[in-house]
Design a protein around this motif. Structure first.
Motif, PDB file in Angstrom:
ATOM      1  N   TYR A  57     -12.253 -11.435  -3.394  1.00  0.00           N
ATOM      2  CA  TYR A  57     -11.197 -11.423  -2.473  1.00  0.00           C
ATOM      3  C   TYR A  57     -11.309 -12.895  -1.532  1.00  0.00           C
ATOM      4  O   TYR A  57     -12.577 -13.147  -1.465  1.00  0.00           O
ATOM      5  N   SER A 113      -4.565  -6.126  -5.092  1.00  0.00           N
ATOM      6  CA  SER A 113      -5.518  -5.198  -5.596  1.00  0.00           C
ATOM      7  C   SER A 113      -6.449  -4.475  -4.237  1.00  0.00           C
ATOM      8  O   SER A 113      -5.954  -5.066  -3.170  1.00  0.00           O
ATOM      9  N   ALA A 114      -6.907  -3.475  -4.472  1.00  0.00           N
ATOM     10  CA  ALA A 114      -7.798  -2.839  -3.210  1.00  0.00           C
ATOM     11  C   ALA A 114      -8.847  -2.117  -3.851  1.00  0.00           C
ATOM     12  O   ALA A 114      -8.943  -1.583  -4.974  1.00  0.00           O
ATOM     13  N   ASP A 115      -9.910  -2.265  -2.931  1.00  0.00           N
ATOM     14  CA  ASP A 115     -11.225  -1.572  -3.225  1.00  0.00           C
ATOM     15  C   ASP A 115     -11.605  -0.624  -2.346  1.00  0.00           C
ATOM     16  O   ASP A 115     -11.589  -1.200  -1.098  1.00  0.00           O
ATOM     17  N   THR A 150      -8.345  -5.335   0.738  1.00  0.00           N
ATOM     18  CA  THR A 150      -7.117  -5.814  -0.138  1.00  0.00           C
ATOM     19  C   THR A 150      -6.426  -7.039   0.239  1.00  0.00           C
ATOM     20  O   THR A 150      -6.877  -7.654   1.349  1.00  0.00           O
ATOM     21  N   CYS A 154      -3.079  -7.269  -0.857  1.00  0.00           N
ATOM     22  CA  CYS A 154      -2.184  -6.827  -1.123  1.00  0.00           C
ATOM     23  C   CYS A 154      -1.514  -6.794  -2.525  1.00  0.00           C
ATOM     24  O   CYS A 154      -0.357  -6.563  -2.815  1.00  0.00           O
ATOM     25  N   LEU A 158      -6.153   1.436  -6.726  1.00  0.00           N
ATOM     26  CA  LEU A 158      -6.834   1.318  -6.104  1.00  0.00           C
ATOM     27  C   LEU A 158      -8.513   1.532  -6.777  1.00  0.00           C
ATOM     28  O   LEU A 158      -8.622   2.703  -7.641  1.00  0.00           O
ATOM     29  N   LEU A 186       0.877  -1.351   0.187  1.00  0.00           N
ATOM     30  CA  LEU A 186       0.100  -0.023  -0.132  1.00  0.00           C
ATOM     31  C   LEU A 186       0.887   1.390   0.065  1.00  0.00           C
ATOM     32  O   LEU A 186       0.464   2.481  -0.179  1.00  0.00           O
ATOM     33  N   TRP A 246      -0.133  -1.516  -7.160  1.00  0.00           N
ATOM     34  CA  TRP A 246      -1.340  -1.825  -7.089  1.00  0.00           C
ATOM     35  C   TRP A 246      -2.315  -0.443  -7.726  1.00  0.00           C
ATOM     36  O   TRP A 246      -1.797   0.851  -7.794  1.00  0.00           O
TER      37      TRP A 246
END
Length: 249
Positions: A132, A103-105, A99, A101, A13, A5, A11
């Motif tokens: 996820y 991808s993240a939403d 997340t 680590c 967001l 992050l 990555w």
């Protein structure tokens, strides 16, 4: 949170939350406003007026600890499963980040309870960017964004205030703060050392900021007797005491 992050090259967001914070990349974690230029004051009832000429800073981040998933998603629209104890007290309407680590939403929780977080109402879509999974180490973290500014308080003085993301109410932290000036350390060759210190401008690359110098000018609420002397702040002689009262500027 994830080590990843902190690396904006690894990555992306995905934001589906309605009224999202300005946080599409890690570079948006810190934003300054020179003399408040470009900052929209969200305070209402009462409106806390920014003291003219003072700077504003917003710090955005996810919480350092995440709540692990307790089950795997099958579809991107599936509910998110966490421990029923909800250890960090996530609430409906909160901005949360999920997340693995990679991808993240960023989404808004619609319902939180019974070990389940739904993500329907309060979002532009209920589709996360991916499925996820518990077995891939996915976690949910609270998103936190706080703005600090110098405002005029009800007593006719000034104070340091904070506003949490999404709120219209400012909390007075410290009274008697007359000014706040910010200087941002820029690292433009990626060696983690400051190459220059600048004030916030429209062209500031926040991804190059590695630290902040925060200067504050404070005053006493009490009248005190002192020898006449200059007070210097931000390289300026801001006040010359008359020897009896330093509760003015």
């Amino acid at each position: 949170g994830c080590r990843t992050l902190g690396d904006g090259d690894t990555w992306t967001l995905n934001i589906i939350a309605n009224s999202p914070p300005n946080f599409s990349t890690p570079a948006d974690g810190l934003t300054g406003y020179e003399s408040g230029l470009g900052w929209v004051n969200p305070t209402t009832m009462p409106t806390i007026t920014l003291v003219a000429g003072t700077d504003v800073i917003t710090i955005s981040r996810v919480s350092g600890l995440g709540v692990p998933l307790t089950g795997n998603m099958t579809l991107v629209t599936d509910n998110i499963q966490i421990a029923a104890s909800n250890p960090y007290n996530f609430l409906a309407g909160d901005a949360l980040l999920i997340t693995d680590c990679e991808s993240a939403d960023l989404f808004r929780a619609t319902i939180v309870g019974g070990g389940v977080i739904t993500h329907t109402a309060g979002n532009t879509s209920n589709n996360l960017s991916k499925v996820y999974r518990q077995d891939e180490g996915a976690v949910v973290m609270a998103f936190e964004s706080t703005t600090y500014f110098i405002g005029q308080n009800a007593q006719g003085g000034s104070a340091l205030y904070m506003i949490p993301f999404g709120s219209t109410t400012a909390t007075e932290l410290v009274s008697g703060v007359q000014d706040m000036q910010l200087f941002f350390a820029i690292d433009n060759n990626n060696d983690q050392r400051p190459d220059s210190y600048v004030v916030a401008t429209a062209g500031t690359d926040w991804g190059e900021v590695i630290s902040v110098i925060i200067g504050m000018l404070l005053y006493t609420d009490d009248n005190i007797t002192v020898d006449a002397q200059p007070f210097y702040f931000n390289d300026t002689n801001v006040y010359l005491s008359n020897g009896t009262d330093v509760n003015t500027s």
